[in-house]
Design an enzyme around this catalytic site. Structure first.
Site, PDB file in Angstrom:
ATOM      1  N   MET A 135       0.969  -1.351   0.159  1.00 51.90           N
ATOM      2  CA  MET A 135       0.186   0.129  -0.098  1.00 51.90           C
ATOM      3  C   MET A 135       0.940   1.048   0.041  1.00 51.90           C
ATOM      4  O   MET A 135       0.621   2.411   0.545  1.00 51.90           O
ATOM      5  CB  MET A 135      -0.889  -0.061   1.292  1.00 51.90           C
ATOM      6  CG  MET A 135      -1.961  -1.389   1.185  1.00 51.90           C
ATOM      7  SD  MET A 135      -3.403  -1.090   2.103  1.00 51.90           S
ATOM      8  CE  MET A 135      -2.565  -0.773   3.696  1.00 51.90           C
ATOM      9  N   LEU A 176       6.678   3.099   1.399  1.00 55.60           N
ATOM     10  CA  LEU A 176       7.634   2.126   1.423  1.00 55.60           C
ATOM     11  C   LEU A 176       8.868   2.398   2.522  1.00 55.60           C
ATOM     12  O   LEU A 176       9.430   3.410   2.672  1.00 55.60           O
ATOM     13  CB  LEU A 176       8.273   1.677   0.182  1.00 55.60           C
ATOM     14  CG  LEU A 176       7.265   1.458  -1.085  1.00 55.60           C
ATOM     15  CD1 LEU A 176       8.087   1.393  -2.172  1.00 55.60           C
ATOM     16  CD2 LEU A 176       6.467   0.268  -0.765  1.00 55.60           C
ATOM     17  N   HIS A 226       9.698  -3.396   3.240  1.00 56.72           N
ATOM     18  CA  HIS A 226       9.416  -3.473   1.818  1.00 56.72           C
ATOM     19  C   HIS A 226      10.704  -3.453   1.045  1.00 56.72           C
ATOM     20  O   HIS A 226      10.406  -4.220  -0.055  1.00 56.72           O
ATOM     21  CB  HIS A 226       8.618  -2.094   1.214  1.00 56.72           C
ATOM     22  CG  HIS A 226       7.336  -1.722   2.007  1.00 56.72           C
ATOM     23  ND1 HIS A 226       7.043  -0.748   2.813  1.00 56.72           N
ATOM     24  CD2 HIS A 226       6.277  -2.616   1.991  1.00 56.72           C
ATOM     25  CE1 HIS A 226       5.663  -0.936   3.181  1.00 56.72           C
ATOM     26  NE2 HIS A 226       5.066  -2.040   2.744  1.00 56.72           N
ATOM     27  N   GLN A 242      -9.976  -2.891   2.342  1.00 54.07           N
ATOM     28  CA  GLN A 242      -9.606  -3.360   3.631  1.00 54.07           C
ATOM     29  C   GLN A 242      -9.547  -2.489   4.935  1.00 54.07           C
ATOM     30  O   GLN A 242      -9.005  -2.915   5.990  1.00 54.07           O
ATOM     31  CB  GLN A 242      -8.348  -4.020   3.383  1.00 54.07           C
ATOM     32  CG  GLN A 242      -7.276  -3.043   3.189  1.00 54.07           C
ATOM     33  CD  GLN A 242      -5.831  -3.743   2.675  1.00 54.07           C
ATOM     34  OE1 GLN A 242      -5.628  -4.224   1.533  1.00 54.07           O
ATOM     35  NE2 GLN A 242      -4.818  -4.046   3.622  1.00 54.07           N
ATOM     36  N   SER A 293       4.218   0.788   8.200  1.00 54.62           N
ATOM     37  CA  SER A 293       4.009   2.213   7.581  1.00 54.62           C
ATOM     38  C   SER A 293       3.318   3.007   8.727  1.00 54.62           C
ATOM     39  O   SER A 293       3.158   4.109   8.750  1.00 54.62           O
ATOM     40  CB  SER A 293       3.153   2.081   6.323  1.00 54.62           C
ATOM     41  OG  SER A 293       3.639   1.364   5.494  1.00 54.62           O
TER      42      SER A 293
END
Ligand code: PAF
Length: 306
Positions: A30, A33, A37, A61, A186
């Site tokens: 999503m 980063l 990631h 989600q 994140s």
């Protein structure tokens, strides 16, 4: 590096790659980063010819009271990270490209999704499995990389792929921790320094659990109590769950034996953090997998500089 926003463009690039007998590696994200990631992109880069990164904050989600609008978005920064990791294609579609006219079809993995995070986020995993089914269908045969921090998500994705015979190999990659122990996420961007300090009790609690098991403890109740004892030292933390489960089916266990996961979800203010340790328990002893530590230059924590 190609940055594409249209489904047909991504499908075409992946089809061409496969026609040229290239191996396609997929890293669905999503965005926002971080070094976690990066480690997925490196795993994909090491094993594929065409690396596809998807950056899509998937509205399906997020629950109605969750952070969909606030979720960090910075495609330019993400594209820089992607370029520096040798990504070939970034797919960053707008919402109406992924869900033109809304979405009436939901992919649901029963059982695994209504416990743990699914208990407080009842529509979350349906959103994840629906968007991943779409991405897997667009990209086609490939290897897809997921972090083990999202332990339940990884179990759900494995089951999705197995049940629907999707032509995707799922690879679970190590959970990545910052130098202060916090699992990279994140959502760490939401934490003030004071809250981050409190949140450090989360990895400490898991280390305490691992130490108890290494010391011979095999009772799940006792391991759970140890985690809660350490979390309670930081009064700002509100544990949502602390669970000791078998690592494959996520069913609660009474006695630790074989591959067992200790999973936690904790609220720090309005930020919800998850973390875990996987314990391989044998008659001869136990081994704990708490993940790996990020290289110092990729750290987001002030502790790394100390
Ligand atoms: O883990 C995530 O970032 C998301 O849940 C995923 C797998 C990209 C699906 O939107």
């Amino acid at each position: 590096m190609n940055v594409v926003t249209r489904v047909d463009d991504l499908r075409g690039l992946c089809r061409e790659a496969r026609e040229a007998r290239l191996r396609v590696g997929l890293v669905p994200t999503m965005g926002a980063l971080h070094a976690g990631h990066r480690s997925l992109l490196r795993a994909a880069r090491g094993a594929s010819d065409l690396v596809v990164l998807t950056v899509f904050v998937n509205p399906l989600q997020f629950g109605p009271d969750e952070d969909f609008s606030a979720y960090p978005r910075d495609l330019e920064a993400d594209a820089e990270v992607a370029a520096s990791e040798g990504v070939d294609v970034v797919f960053a579609p707008p919402v109406d490209e992924m869900y033109p006219g809304g979405s009436r079809t939901t992919v649901h993995v029963a059982g695994l999704t209504d416990v743990l995070c699914g208990a407080s986020r009842p529509t979350h995993f349906d959103g994840v499995t629906t968007v991943l089914t779409k991405l897997f269908s667009i990209v086609g045969p490939s290897t897809a990389y997921f972090g083990r921090k999202d332990f339940q998500q990884l179990a759900v994705v494995r089951r999705l792929v197995a049940d629907l015979d999707l032509p995707v190999e799922v690879v679970g990659c190590p959970l990545v921790r910052d130098h202060d122990g916090l699992a990279l996420s994140s959502r760490n961007a939401y934490l003030s320094e004071a809250r981050r300090e409190s949140a450090r009790a989360i990895p400490e609690s898991l280390r305490a659990a691992a130490a108890a098991v290494e010391g011979g403890e095999r009772s799940a109740t006792a391991v759970e109590a140890e985690v809660r004892r350490v979390l309670a030292r930081a009064p700002e933390l509100r544990p949502e769950y602390v669970a000791v489960v078998d690592a494959a089916e996520l069913r609660p266990v009474e006695t630790l034996d074989g591959s067992t996961a200790v999973l936690v979800a904790v609220r720090v203010g309005s930020t919800r953090l998850i973390d875990n340790v996987v314990l391989d328990v044998t008659p001869g002893g136990s081994e704990a997998d708490l993940g790996i530590v990020v290289p110092a230059e990729e750290s987001e924590s002030p502790c790394a500089a100390r």
